[in-house]
Design an enzyme around this catalytic site. Sequence first.
Site, PDB file in Angstrom:
ATOM      1  CB  CYS A   1     -28.600 -41.543 -95.940  1.00 45.48           C
ATOM      2  SG  CYS A   1     -30.404 -43.612 -96.231  1.00 45.48           S
TER       3      CYS A   1
ATOM      4  CB  CYS B   1     -30.305 -52.096 -87.792  1.00 43.11           C
ATOM      5  SG  CYS B   1     -30.310 -54.040 -88.417  1.00 43.11           S
TER       6      CYS B   1
ATOM      7  CE  LYS C   1     -26.682 -50.432 -83.154  1.00 44.16           C
ATOM      8  NZ  LYS C   1     -27.951 -49.709 -82.093  1.00 44.16           N
TER       9      LYS C   1
ATOM     10  CG  HIS D   1     -30.006 -42.556 -90.981  1.00 45.35           C
ATOM     11  ND1 HIS D   1     -29.613 -41.803 -91.215  1.00 45.35           N
ATOM     12  CD2 HIS D   1     -30.280 -43.375 -91.579  1.00 45.35           C
ATOM     13  CE1 HIS D   1     -29.807 -41.924 -92.969  1.00 45.35           C
ATOM     14  NE2 HIS D   1     -29.629 -43.142 -92.610  1.00 45.35           N
TER      15      HIS D   1
END
Lengths: 387, 387
Positions: free
Chosen positions: A84, A211, A332, A336
Amino acid sequence: MREVAVVGVGMTKFGSSEKSNVELFAEAAMEAITESNLEPKDMQALFLGNVFGGFEEGQVTLSAFAAADIGVPYIPTTRFEGACASGSVAIRDAYIWVASGFYDIVLAGGTEKALAMGTPYATRTFAMGSDSRYEAPTGLTFPGVFAMMAHLYARKYGIPLEKLKERMALVAIKNHHNGTFHPKAHFRKEITIQDVYNSIKVAEPLQLYDCCPFSDGAAAVVLASAEKAKKLTDKPVYFAGVGQCSAPPLPNQKDITRIKAREASAKQAYDMAGLSPKDIDICELHDCFTIAEIAATESLGFFDFGEGSKGVEAGETQIGGRIPINPSGGLKARGHPIGATGAAQVYEIAKQLRGECGERQVEGAKVGMTDTLGADLCMVCNMIFKI
Amino acid sequence: MREVAVVGVGMTKFGSSEKSNVELFAEAAMEAITESNLEPKDMQALFLGNVFGGFEEGQVTLSAFAAADIGVPYIPTTRFEGACASGSVAIRDAYIWVASGFYDIVLAGGTEKALAMGTPYATRTFAMGSDSRYEAPTGLTFPGVFAMMAHLYARKYGIPLEKLKERMALVAIKNHHNGTFHPKAHFRKEITIQDVYNSIKVAEPLQLYDCCPFSDGAAAVVLASAEKAKKLTDKPVYFAGVGQCSAPPLPNQKDITRIKAREASAKQAYDMAGLSPKDIDICELHDCFTIAEIAATESLGFFDFGEGSKGVEAGETQIGGRIPINPSGGLKARGHPIGATGAAQVYEIAKQLRGECGERQVEGAKVGMTDTLGADLCMVCNMIFKI
């Protein structure tokens, strides 16, 4: 080494997209190049973060095709993968090629079609960032890792789990609030604490709203030597410090409430910049889960260890607070698209330091920091920028 | 920028292995580190080439786990992907971090378990290096691309196809001969022209023996600043020049008998080194198919265009010839663990320039070049070394 600046940034809308990784990156790149008062032919090299192009589209070697798509096929191009943190790693690497004097102007960033994979498949491909020998076979995926982090954090600091859950929810509420002001955010809606509590349970104590989402998207940055930058823009955003550090597989990490790779990476960036946490006006950090934001604010030095969740409750991390965290909405709410996330962080910091963020502007921000965390807490990249 | 040297090299046996990508790289890395009179703790960063770890083992973020496996988990690590050029791209990138003065000693290389995938699956994953939008759907895979190159080459230069096939076979015979002297080569057996002709047809005019194998393996290199290098070894092998260039998808390349990305990349390396093709004593180049070696020797400037296959016939590319090509056995015999190949080329050049190659030694070699080609002829990296 010479000074290096960001002279232009661009990003696509994050969310669901029918475009390919190459097309997404080209869109972000053209925005960054145009904003830099440059043309594609001025790009001397391309540095591209991408994690799962092979799984998303059966496409590797994305960097070459990305360069071709913006009309400069015959330049050096490289794809970077650090889970990531891939976009950040690509930009940090681009930095050294300019700082060294090898290139004057380069294009860097990242692209990903994480959402295109679908949640079950994406969860499994994301888990390829954990150790395939000792961890993956246990069935542990990233929500489980961060759920463990939350449990350990609550126990270590004597915070009742229900209290920690409440503070974690406040992270989600803050980032969703910030995201409403970001025109390119994946989610642009306010949420309440009841929304968080009523969302499905992912891995105790993480609800769905703790998440970050899977997203499609790309972001890009044009880097230039300070000398070139001054001719291209009135508002160069300078690299002040960079840091990067890996870590061993999760079972070999002693205390996951403190991410040692982050502490080492951030120290490199602070030392290089000659700055300390109190000098940072604004930070875009890796809130893949709400507990991750809390832990990150401590490892980056904005709060004492164990104090981060109280800081959220006190509003210190809001826009207007002592140390605004994720004014973009963070992973959030902004979203992402994993290989692009680090570049989207730099996009936000550049826009903030230039005072171009409208309703989400952090007034007077002069020094900003990015923080991207990859995989099993084993890949961290930090960058500090100043105007 | 300051001078940079290779102070140690290592590689695993290429071929079939039950080790993981991380374990393979660790084996090669420890050999390189030991040869450098260093310890793992001296490595300041790790640069790892790997293309298909996700498909081979469900493992990305390989660089972090590779560092952990050699006992230095908390250093910056990055994975590089530039298709079959990934290992070279990682090493070229490591070069700039040392040349710039940012690091003094770093570890770079590559690892791959290409053979572990099995031939049909490997052929399809390799094809992910071609454009997923416009080329892959046609069903064209790399043997087909290079078969087209051979047909076009024969027609362009008026060489009867049967004559070209004979000369291509001589490339395979030479490289297999050289490979018999390399203790770590995938194949260590002589072949005859009848073996080539009798091998199965892959894509007219390519027989199986015109194609390099899929291999498992890893190779690693320790880079150091010239100042450090002189203290570590009596035989530093210096970087003289580096080059890298991408290209557009295949349908946008006008003449695949000349790979434009290679011509641009090689020119960068020659210009930086202040050298020309006649100064090169030895070259490790990307003979993924026999026709690829012939085309490469021309684009790198060792032969006039259209003359490469005659040079093979005249023995000019043999050890002892005018310009020895692939004394290691090349991809054809040493093997092709894709992410590791570029590092294995540097391994060979370093050993050759140090005069440590025994029966395959090119006497008096003082300047050596590497050449790695990735994907749709769209990713080339060249490096020139000198003692």
